[in-house]
Design a protein around this motif. Structure first.
Motif, PDB file in Angstrom:
ATOM      1  N   TYR A  93     -10.256  10.861  -5.683  1.00 56.45           N
ATOM      2  CA  TYR A  93      -9.106   9.974  -5.483  1.00 56.45           C
ATOM      3  C   TYR A  93      -8.274   9.954  -6.762  1.00 56.45           C
ATOM      4  CZ  TYR A  93      -6.416   5.718  -4.543  1.00 56.45           C
ATOM      5  OH  TYR A  93      -5.403   4.820  -4.352  1.00 56.45           O
ATOM      6  N   PRO A 127      -9.768   1.149  -7.143  1.00 55.42           N
ATOM      7  CA  PRO A 127      -9.913   0.800  -5.727  1.00 55.42           C
ATOM      8  C   PRO A 127     -11.330   0.996  -5.214  1.00 55.42           C
ATOM      9  CG  PRO A 127      -8.834   2.924  -5.963  1.00 55.42           C
ATOM     10  CD  PRO A 127      -8.968   2.364  -7.341  1.00 55.42           C
ATOM     11  N   SER A 185      -0.773   7.821   2.509  1.00 50.13           N
ATOM     12  CA  SER A 185      -2.111   7.274   2.292  1.00 50.13           C
ATOM     13  C   SER A 185      -2.034   5.794   1.961  1.00 50.13           C
ATOM     14  CB  SER A 185      -2.814   8.006   1.144  1.00 50.13           C
ATOM     15  OG  SER A 185      -2.983   9.376   1.435  1.00 50.13           O
ATOM     16  N   CYS A 194      -4.893   2.262   0.930  1.00 49.41           N
ATOM     17  CA  CYS A 194      -6.234   1.689   0.765  1.00 49.41           C
ATOM     18  C   CYS A 194      -6.206   0.241   1.253  1.00 49.41           C
ATOM     19  CB  CYS A 194      -6.669   1.729  -0.693  1.00 49.41           C
ATOM     20  SG  CYS A 194      -6.871   3.396  -1.374  1.00 49.41           S
ATOM     21  N   LYS A 243     -13.563  -2.027   1.684  1.00 52.60           N
ATOM     22  CA  LYS A 243     -12.393  -1.274   1.203  1.00 52.60           C
ATOM     23  C   LYS A 243     -12.550   0.197   1.591  1.00 52.60           C
ATOM     24  CE  LYS A 243      -9.546  -2.549  -1.445  1.00 52.60           C
ATOM     25  NZ  LYS A 243      -9.443  -2.378  -2.889  1.00 52.60           N
ATOM     26  N   TRP A 282     -10.236   4.138   2.419  1.00 50.27           N
ATOM     27  CA  TRP A 282      -9.056   4.946   2.100  1.00 50.27           C
ATOM     28  C   TRP A 282      -8.635   5.701   3.350  1.00 50.27           C
ATOM     29  CZ3 TRP A 282      -9.414  10.015  -1.258  1.00 50.27           C
ATOM     30  CH2 TRP A 282      -8.128  10.554  -1.422  1.00 50.27           C
ATOM     31  N   ASP A 304      -6.486   8.383   4.342  1.00 44.01           N
ATOM     32  CA  ASP A 304      -5.757   9.513   3.754  1.00 44.01           C
ATOM     33  C   ASP A 304      -5.090  10.293   4.888  1.00 44.01           C
ATOM     34  OD1 ASP A 304      -4.775  11.569   2.260  1.00 44.01           O
ATOM     35  OD2 ASP A 304      -6.721  12.425   1.720  1.00 44.01           O
TER      36      ASP A 304
END
Length: 270
Positions: A15, A117, A148, A150, A245, A247, A249
């Motif tokens: 990331y 993150p 993207s 988060c 949390k 991501w 993408d």
């Protein structure tokens, strides 16, 4: 049903964290970081912060600002947005879309853009960017639109998402990556307006998918086009990780969920 190779345990996800303007890295290569750990700090040499603005800039040169004051705002099809100051200070300059603020207190805590993150290892720091590696469960999507984001993952019934909130605060989806069974042309703008950072559906009619114009909020499809049956194991997994949390993408058509361990039902490891 998803294909076995569609979901994998990946030991090396990378990331890229962009160091905010006017900040320096607070970590070094090889460091291990925790989620929400401070990895960028204000450059105290100049005691200023640079803000990349959007839309109409409200402040002017020499304006005095405090935390919560609106710096800029814009109107969009889905909602009105604004950016607020995080510090006490004076606007020193405005150069195109960059606002420079001389701060009164260089120790002022800034927003989450200065924090990691995800938990992981700092692999490289170069040209204003920090490369973080971590292990994760990777769900490959059939299709996706947008860039993207988060956010915290939540599985929701699409019927509940389309209901009209009884109050302004009810059913808000601030900072959420929303997963649901079936998508529609009406669902995407509704979820976006409620503050979601991403929308992923199991399936959607192809014509509806084609009509959706993605703006700031990325949109993805897991299974395919039409009204397809959900994978029960996948739905249970989504519900078990609610609030975590993740991501989304969309540029690489994948949902990345940080994890130190590979669940027994995932057979593919890379």
């Amino acid at each position: 049903m998803i294909r076995p190779e569609q979901i994998t345990f990946n030991k090396s996800i990378y990331y890229v964290f962009d160091i905010p303007l006017g900040h320096l890295s607070a970590v070094k290569e090889g460091d291990s970081v925790k989620v929400d750990e401070q990895i960028a700090v204000l450059d105290k040499k100049n005691e200023t912060v640079f803000v990349e603005s959007f839309g109409d800039i409200i402040v002017k040169k020499d304006s005095v600002v405090k935390p919560g004051d609106i710096l800029c705002k814009r109107k969009s099809v889905l909602k009105n947005e604004s950016m607020k100051s995080e510090v006490d200070g004076t606007v020193v300059s405005i150069n195109e879309n960059v606002i420079e603020i001389k701060i009164y207190n260089p120790e002022t805590k800034l927003d989450v853009q200065t924090k990691a993150p995800f938990a992981g290892k700092i692999e490289k720091i170069d040209q204003g960017k920090i490369l973080i590696s971590f292990s994760a469960i990777q769900l490959n999507l059939l299709a996706a639109k947008g860039s993207s984001s988060c956010g915290n993952i939540y599985y929701k019934d699409e019927k509940d998402l389309l209901k009209k909130p009884k109050s302004k605060q009810e059913d808000l989806l601030d900072d959420a990556i929303v997963v649901t069974k079936i998508g529609s042309v009406n669902l995407y703008p509704k979820v976006s307006a409620l503050g979601a950072l991403g929308l992923i559906v199991n399936s959607i009619d192809f014509q509806a998918y084609d009509k959706i114009s993605v703006l700031e909020v990325p949109f993805g499809v897991i299974g395919g086009f039409g009204d397809l049956i959900e994978d029960e194991t996948l739905v249970k997994w989504f519900k078990s990780i609610e609030g975590q949390k993740v991501w989304f993408d969309a540029t690489l058509n994948r949902l990345v969920v940080p994890s130190d361990k590979c669940p027994s039902w995932i057979k593919t490891k890379i």
